[in-house]
Design an enzyme around this catalytic site. Structure first.
Site, PDB file in Angstrom:
ATOM      1  CB  THR A   9     -17.954  -0.979 -13.536  1.00  0.00           C
ATOM      2  OG1 THR A   9     -16.569  -0.627 -13.448  1.00  0.00           O
ATOM      3  CG2 THR A   9     -18.095  -2.247 -14.357  1.00  0.00           C
ATOM      4  CD  GLU A  58     -14.005  -6.393  -9.501  1.00  0.00           C
ATOM      5  OE1 GLU A  58     -13.494  -6.315 -10.616  1.00  0.00           O
ATOM      6  OE2 GLU A  58     -14.109  -5.413  -8.721  1.00  0.00           O
TER       7      GLU A  58
END
Length: 309
Positions: free
Chosen positions: A183, A130
């Site tokens: 993101t 991530e």
């Protein structure tokens, strides 16, 4: 499959769940990627096949490779691994595409090594994937993918993940307008300071949502699905968001919000029939404004990643 190879299903996930920015997440049951991980005589990790999305196959540029390398570095194992990724979650969709790859890699490697690491350890490794994808090592997607169901990241330092009970009749409807929001980009527009008044509203909703899930109080769940901090900013990037939210509630949804960083929008409903009606209402909005979309209706996945034949 031999003991040296494993095929797995890696679920899509909804992160933030309205009021729980970076701390709440939930796994979906029938939406996800597939991966094949096998032991190799050659040390290190290689991505040998990647189908479904145009993503890097270089180990150090792929989230599955980076997460897997974090596990190998901690384990000290001389084993090598090959990874095949069959992407069915579109990158930038807001339903945990990078988390599925990151968690799938470390979960399967841990299985093939005889489970030397706890699920919480695997969350830490997957967070490195991530970090590569978004610039921030957040856990609200990887935690539910690994633990299953709803999870709360109570603390990041030290990492503390809590599994939350899920009512049996809770269903998710997710619509993905065919635009991509990275993101990393969606984080750049967020405010870094909030008022005490907004914080109090948000904390109340997080507590209410957790209480509603544990007590199976669907009305309380619905009342708590409110985001006073992130949604007002990110929703500007999503076409038709306010209309989608309005028609979802009219169709019987408990509540509605942005999935992850968007552009996907989720709604929770009590029962599959209502969730299907919500899906129909959502699709009508995008049909009218001419936006292509994917739509999913899913029960909550309380198992997380699983082995498939």
């Amino acid at each position: 499959m031999s003991k040296n190879e494993i095929r797995i299903f890696c679920p899509a996930t909804i992160a933030n769940v309205s009021c729980g920015f970076d701390v709440l997440g939930v796994a979906l049951d029938n939406v996800g990627d597939e991966m094949v991980i096998r032991k190799s005589a050659e040390k290190g990790i290689r991505i040998t096949k990647l189908e479904g999305q145009d993503l890097p196959m270089d180990t150090h540029q792929n989230v599955a490779g980076v997460a897997g390398l974090a596990l190998l570095a901690e384990s000290g194992s001389p084993e090598g691994f090959e990874i095949e990724i069959y992407k069915k979650i579109k990158a930038g969709s807001g339903i945990g595409s990078s988390a599925a790859s990151s968690t799938g890699a470390v979960w399967a490697m841990n299985e093939l090594l005889g489970k030397p690491f706890s699920t919480l350890d695997l969350v830490k490794f997957a967070m490195e994937g991530e970090r590569l994808a978004s610039g921030v090592a957040h856990a609200d997607n990887v935690a539910p993918a690994l633990f299953g169901g709803f999870t709360l990241v109570r603390s990041y330092e030290p990492l503390d993940v809590i599994s939350i009970h899920c009512p049996n009749e809770l269903y998710a409807t997710v619509i993905h307008p065919q635009i991509e929001i990275k993101t990393s980009d969606s984080r750049k527009i967020l405010k870094t300071h909030l008022t005490l008044a907004d914080g109090i509203k948000q904390w109340g909703n997080v507590g209410g949502l957790v209480a509603g899930l544990f007590t199976e109080d669907y009305d309380l769940i619905g009342r708590s699905l409110q985001d006073h901090i992130v949604e007002p900013i990110r929703s500007i990037l999503i076409p038709g968001f306010d209309k989608i939210k309005s028609v979802s509630k009219e169709a019987g949804a408990l509540g509605c919000g942005i999935s992850g960083s968007g552009p996907s929008i989720f709604a929770f409903s009590k029962g599959k029939d209502t969730a299907q009606k919500v899906a129909e209402a959502m699709t009508h909005v995008y049909q009218k404004i001419g936006v292509d979309y994917d739509v999913h209706v899913s029960k909550i996945n309380t198992e997380g990643i699983k082995i498939i034949d």
